[in-house]
Design a protein around this motif. Structure first.
Motif, mmCIF file in Angstrom:
data_model
loop_
_atom_site.group_PDB
_atom_site.id
_atom_site.type_symbol
_atom_site.label_atom_id
_atom_site.label_comp_id
_atom_site.label_asym_id
_atom_site.label_seq_id
_atom_site.Cartn_x
_atom_site.Cartn_y
_atom_site.Cartn_z
ATOM 1 N N ALA A 100 45.101 46.052 54.273
ATOM 2 C CA ALA A 100 44.749 45.395 53.016
ATOM 3 C C ALA A 100 44.233 43.996 53.327
ATOM 4 O O ALA A 100 44.734 43.310 54.219
ATOM 5 C CB ALA A 100 45.938 45.338 52.080
ATOM 6 N N THR A 101 43.253 43.523 52.575
ATOM 7 C CA THR A 101 42.679 42.192 52.754
ATOM 8 C C THR A 101 42.839 41.394 51.467
ATOM 9 O O THR A 101 42.838 41.954 50.358
ATOM 10 C CB THR A 101 41.195 42.284 53.114
ATOM 11 N N ASP A 102 42.974 40.008 51.601
ATOM 12 C CA ASP A 102 43.128 39.104 50.459
ATOM 13 C C ASP A 102 41.989 38.108 50.519
ATOM 14 O O ASP A 102 41.754 37.451 51.541
ATOM 15 C CB ASP A 102 44.476 38.389 50.524
ATOM 16 N N ALA A 103 41.286 37.960 49.404
ATOM 17 C CA ALA A 103 40.122 37.081 49.364
ATOM 18 C C ALA A 103 40.494 35.605 49.313
ATOM 19 O O ALA A 103 39.621 34.736 49.449
ATOM 20 C CB ALA A 103 39.242 37.437 48.159
ATOM 21 N N ASP A 104 41.739 35.276 49.101
ATOM 22 C CA ASP A 104 42.153 33.871 49.056
ATOM 23 C C ASP A 104 42.065 33.247 50.432
ATOM 24 O O ASP A 104 41.929 33.942 51.452
ATOM 25 C CB ASP A 104 43.574 33.770 48.505
ATOM 26 N N ASP A 105 42.183 31.888 50.422
ATOM 27 C CA ASP A 105 42.044 31.118 51.653
ATOM 28 C C ASP A 105 43.304 31.269 52.483
ATOM 29 O O ASP A 105 44.405 30.864 52.058
ATOM 30 C CB ASP A 105 41.796 29.648 51.321
ATOM 31 N N GLU A 106 43.111 31.847 53.634
ATOM 32 C CA GLU A 106 44.260 32.087 54.493
ATOM 33 C C GLU A 106 44.732 30.819 55.202
ATOM 34 O O GLU A 106 45.829 30.789 55.756
ATOM 35 C CB GLU A 106 43.915 33.158 55.540
ATOM 36 N N ASN A 107 43.904 29.795 55.164
ATOM 37 C CA ASN A 107 44.279 28.535 55.817
ATOM 38 C C ASN A 107 44.953 27.559 54.860
ATOM 39 O O ASN A 107 45.332 26.448 55.254
ATOM 40 C CB ASN A 107 43.037 27.868 56.411
ATOM 41 N N TYR A 108 45.049 27.950 53.606
ATOM 42 C CA TYR A 108 45.633 27.059 52.598
ATOM 43 C C TYR A 108 46.802 27.769 51.940
ATOM 44 O O TYR A 108 46.618 28.703 51.148
ATOM 45 C CB TYR A 108 44.579 26.677 51.568
ATOM 46 N N GLY A 109 47.967 27.448 52.320
ATOM 47 C CA GLY A 109 49.165 28.025 51.754
ATOM 48 C C GLY A 109 49.359 29.464 52.193
ATOM 49 O O GLY A 109 48.864 29.920 53.225
ATOM 50 N N ASN A 110 50.121 30.240 51.427
ATOM 51 C CA ASN A 110 50.429 31.655 51.717
ATOM 52 C C ASN A 110 49.693 32.609 50.783
ATOM 53 O O ASN A 110 50.099 33.764 50.632
ATOM 54 C CB ASN A 110 51.936 31.892 51.594
ATOM 55 N N SER A 111 48.628 32.132 50.178
ATOM 56 C CA SER A 111 47.941 32.981 49.206
ATOM 57 C C SER A 111 47.367 34.245 49.852
ATOM 58 O O SER A 111 47.247 35.288 49.198
ATOM 59 C CB SER A 111 46.802 32.192 48.538
ATOM 60 N N ALA A 112 46.988 34.165 51.140
ATOM 61 C CA ALA A 112 46.378 35.326 51.797
ATOM 62 C C ALA A 112 47.314 35.989 52.792
ATOM 63 O O ALA A 112 46.889 36.877 53.538
ATOM 64 C CB ALA A 112 45.090 34.899 52.490
#
Length: 788
Positions: free
Chosen positions: A183-195
């Motif tokens: 599964a992939t998450d479009a959120d920024d993986e470098n900013y917080g835990n959103s991705a």
């Protein structure tokens, strides 16, 4: 929804710094403050002067997905040249300027006009400048700045596939990998835990598990059986924020099937099978089918059947149907109810492809009992042999018994048998058979020299049921009896020279015999008893079935005796001894010094080697002279035949009428009297007119005396000479008929060729002569007839 506000931060700094000569091209569009240039470069050789810093601001940050009612404030631009009197104008250009980002040209405040999405665009680069409203001159050089969009957790994880399909062998150990989901998450993986995504299993426990970080699905239970359950549906969840509360999630479905392994042995559904068949079934007949069940599929379920050693293994066979995996019982030997009524077979079914990993589960085969009951049928008689060979002497008497055939009924009832001969195999009815005991006897005499073999067919049928019958061939060999006397093998033409000397061999004779003795032929030659001592010739037996004829005296005279007859007695050595007398004809001939025959008696044999060259030349000249004479004679006759024919002016041959009267048929007994050919000068007087009715139709025909001393050949020659001497005769290639047709017709001629031209004859009487003269009556007797 929580709203975040960003306070504008305006930093006004005057930095006085002295720069060495810096080219204009080195000015960078970065996050650092821009530098103001003292003035344009008028001369490349001149140095640039140091200027003070005009304006500066930091990088701006903006949250995505703003949902407030007012426009989102981004930041403020300001220069130290702005005195607050509204004389300066701020202008914003670059990505989204005027549409996404708007600036207050008086104050320099920047606002976001629309909601932004970091996943669409995370960075905007803009350019700002300050212009003097009055002069239109830039009070500050144009400078770039960046607006970055801060990420919020607004995208849930998404799997690469909506539905996954996977398989794993049954009976796999715990922890066996099945498939990996992602599964992939479009959120920024470098900013917080959103991705940051964590995997978990929502459905499919306790059979499968999933690794939280990698998404690898594994088996969780040992020895899962495909036969119990084949398909599983597993639901996997992917959740961001590291799986914490408030994170977004997505799910996918994984369909997992268990593939088959050979872990089940074949098993018969029942242990005993029974079949009933008549004893008359042909070889190879399918008696029945049996099948063992195997829960496995594909090649793991393939099996083969076999009959265990023991009862019936040599009588029956079992083959495997590859399509249905059934065992087919067949018969490979003839069944006999009288010998055995019941067979008990042990049939094994075993897997073809066993798996060594599961041998511990037990033997991968099963055994069933097959009972086959043989039913009695009415069978035809059976002969004691497959064929009979009989030998009989050719001199056996009529009615003699030459052999016997036997047959029996194989059924328990043991019906009576009747024997007969198939007459298609004995068309001449030479043999017969006793209908009750099968004794063969002759009806006619036998002759080995005519037919050495006789092949007949004997039929044995049940008396109560004649349809039950069998046939057997009987080969009868006729044995030879010495009943033929020897005779010369060929006709011999023997001669003896007049100048022969005593003891000369003039002929070697051999003989033949129609008999065929088992020890071979042996012939003997002797003079006949009536003339035991011949003064002219001697017979010498060569002891090799030939005899030589030797001269006995000195010289022979063909004028006194041209032919000698020499009788020879020939007999064989078989029993009973047969003998015959053959006569050899010997001619006396004239021979040359080498013994070559030249002439015998009145007939001379002229040899080409005895003629001289002069004699041959004389013969050829004679032949040539004869040919010249023949050619001259033919030329003279041809010259004479070319003379024109004397044609009469009154020739009426073109007016001949043909009536096609062929004679009187069978009643005309004088039509083919050969005696008429012997009367070349038949008298022609007293001929009646052919167009006048004779006085009487039934007048007795007068007999003309024949010249008995003149035959047909003389008559034909005389006619030939007359025709050759006649200058008015037809050409040489015309057909002349010399046959004599008879003398005088009582009825006269019906032709008008000899009638008087000026005669007014009445022809009405022709209609009274009958239907044969109807055509003439119509032609001459009518009123409208042409009589002129």
């Amino acid at each position: 929804m929580r709203t975040y506000h960003c306070l504008p931060l305006v930093i006004w700094m005057y930095l006085f710094q002295t720069f060495d000569t810096i080219p204009l091209q080195e000015k960078t569009s970065s996050d650092f403050p821009s530098q103001k240039i003292a003035g344009p470069v008028k001369d490349a050789d001149k140095m640039l002067h140091r200027t003070k810093r005009g304006w500066m601001w930091n990088q701006f940050f903006l949250l995505e997905e703003y949902t407030g009612t007012d426009t989102q404030y981004v930041g403020k631009l300001h220069t130290d040249q702005d005195k607050g009197d509204g004389n300066l104008k701020y202008i914003l250009t670059g990505d989204g300027a005027g549409s996404l980002f708007v600036i207050d040209e008086n104050t320099g405040d920047i606002h976001a006009a629309k909601k932004l999405d970091r996943e669409e665009k995370s960075l905007y680069i803009l350019r700002a400048k300050a212009i003097d409203r009055k002069t239109g001159r830039q009070v500050e050089p144009e400078s770039e700045f960046i607006i970055k969009i801060h990420d919020i957790n607004d995208n849930e994880p998404k799997f690469t596939k909506d539905v996954y399909t996977a398989s794993v062998p049954e009976m796999s150990a715990v922890g066996t990998s099945v498939i990996q989901v992602t599964a992939t998450d479009a959120d920024d993986e470098n900013y917080g835990n959103s991705a940051k995504v964590v995997y978990s299993i929502l459905q499919g426990q306790p059979y499968f598990s999933v690794d939280p970080e990698s998404g690898i699905i594994k088996t969780a239970l040992p020895d899962m059986s495909r036969e119990n359950r084949e398909l599983y549906q597993v639901v996997i969840q992917a959740k961001d924020m590291g799986g914490q509360m408030g994170g977004l999630s997505g799910t996918t479905t994984v369909n997992i099937s268990l593939t088959d392994v050979n872990n089940n042995p074949p098993r018969f559904p029942k242990k005993t099978y029974q079949f009933h068949f008549p004893e008359s079934v042909p070889l190879g007949t399918h008696l029945g089918r049996i099948k063992a069940n195997d829960p496995d599929v594909g090649e793991n379920a393939e099996m083969e059947y076999s009959i265990a050693e023991g009862e019936g293994a040599d009588v029956f066979d079992v083959i495997t149907d590859k399509d249905t995996q059934e065992g087919i019982i067949t018969v490979k030997q003839n069944l006999d109810f009288e010998k055995k009524k019941l067979y008990t077979l042990r049939v094994d079914a075993s897997n073809i492809h066993p798996d060594p990993r599961f041998v511990r589960l037990g033997p991968f085969k099963d055994t069933a009992i097959v009972k086959i009951a043989v039913e009695d049928v009415d069978e035809p008689p059976v002969f004691s042999k497959r064929a009979y060979l009989l030998e009989v002497d050719e001199d056996v008497k009529e009615g003699s018994i030459i052999g016997q055939v036997t047959a029996y009924d194989p059924d328990a009832m043991n019906n009576l048998i009747k024997y007969s001969i198939d007459r298609h195999t004995d068309m001449d009815r030479i043999f017969s058979i006793h209908s009750e005991n099968g004794s063969l006897f002759t009806l006619k005499t036998l002759d080995r020299e005519t037919s050495p073999w006789h092949n007949i067919t004997i039929t044995a049928a049940e008396i109560n049921n004649p349809k039950q019958s069998s046939h057997i061939p009987v080969f009868i060999r006729i044995l030879d009896i010495n009943d033929h006397a020897p005779e010369f093998a060929m006709y011999y033409e023997t001669f003896v020279c007049e100048n022969a000397k005593p003891g000369q061999l003039i002929q070697t004779v051999s003989v033949m015999d129609k008999d065929d003795p088992p020890r071979g032929h042996k012939f003997f030659f002797e003079p006949v008893p009536e003339f035991p001592l011949n003064p002219n010739f001697t017979i010498v037996d060569n002891k090799d079935n030939t005899a030589g004829i030797m001269t006995r005296k000195d010289g022979y005279n063909r004028n006194k005796m041209s032919t000698y007859l020499l009788p020879i007695l020939i007999f064989d050595n078989d029993y009973p001894i047969q003998s015959s007398t053959s006569t050899l004809t010997i001619r006396v001939c004239a021979c040359d010094s080498h013994g070559n025959m030249q002439s015998c008696a009145a007939q001379a044999l002229v040899l080409a080697t005895g003629l001289s060259t002069g004699a041959l030349v004389a013969i050829l000249l004679c032949i040539l002279i004869l040919l010249v004479l023949v050619v001259l004679f033919a030329a003279l006759k041809k010259q004479r035949k070319k003379e024109p024919l004397i044609m009469s002016k009154d020739d009426v041959r073109d007016n001949i009428v043909t009536y096609n009267d062929e004679g009187g048929g069978e009643e005309d007994t004088q039509a083919f009297d050969i005696g008429t050919l012997r009367n070349p000068e038949a008298r022609e007087d007293n001929k009646l007119r052919r167009d006048v009715m004779p006085e009487t139709i039934f007048q007795i025909r007068r007999t003309v005396p024949l010249w008995e001393n003149i035959d047909v050949q003389d008559f034909l020659h005389r006619r030939l000479k007359e025709n050759d001497a006649d200058p008015s005769a037809p050409p040489y290639d015309s057909l002349a008929t010399y046959a004599y047709e008879g003398n005088d017709s009582l009825a006269g001629s019906l032709s008008s060729l000899e009638s008087l031209a000026d005669c007014n004859q009445d022809y009405d009487y022709l209609s009274e002569w009958g239907p044969r003269f109807k055509k003439l009556a119509d032609m001459y007797g009518g009123e409208d007839s042409d009589r002129g």
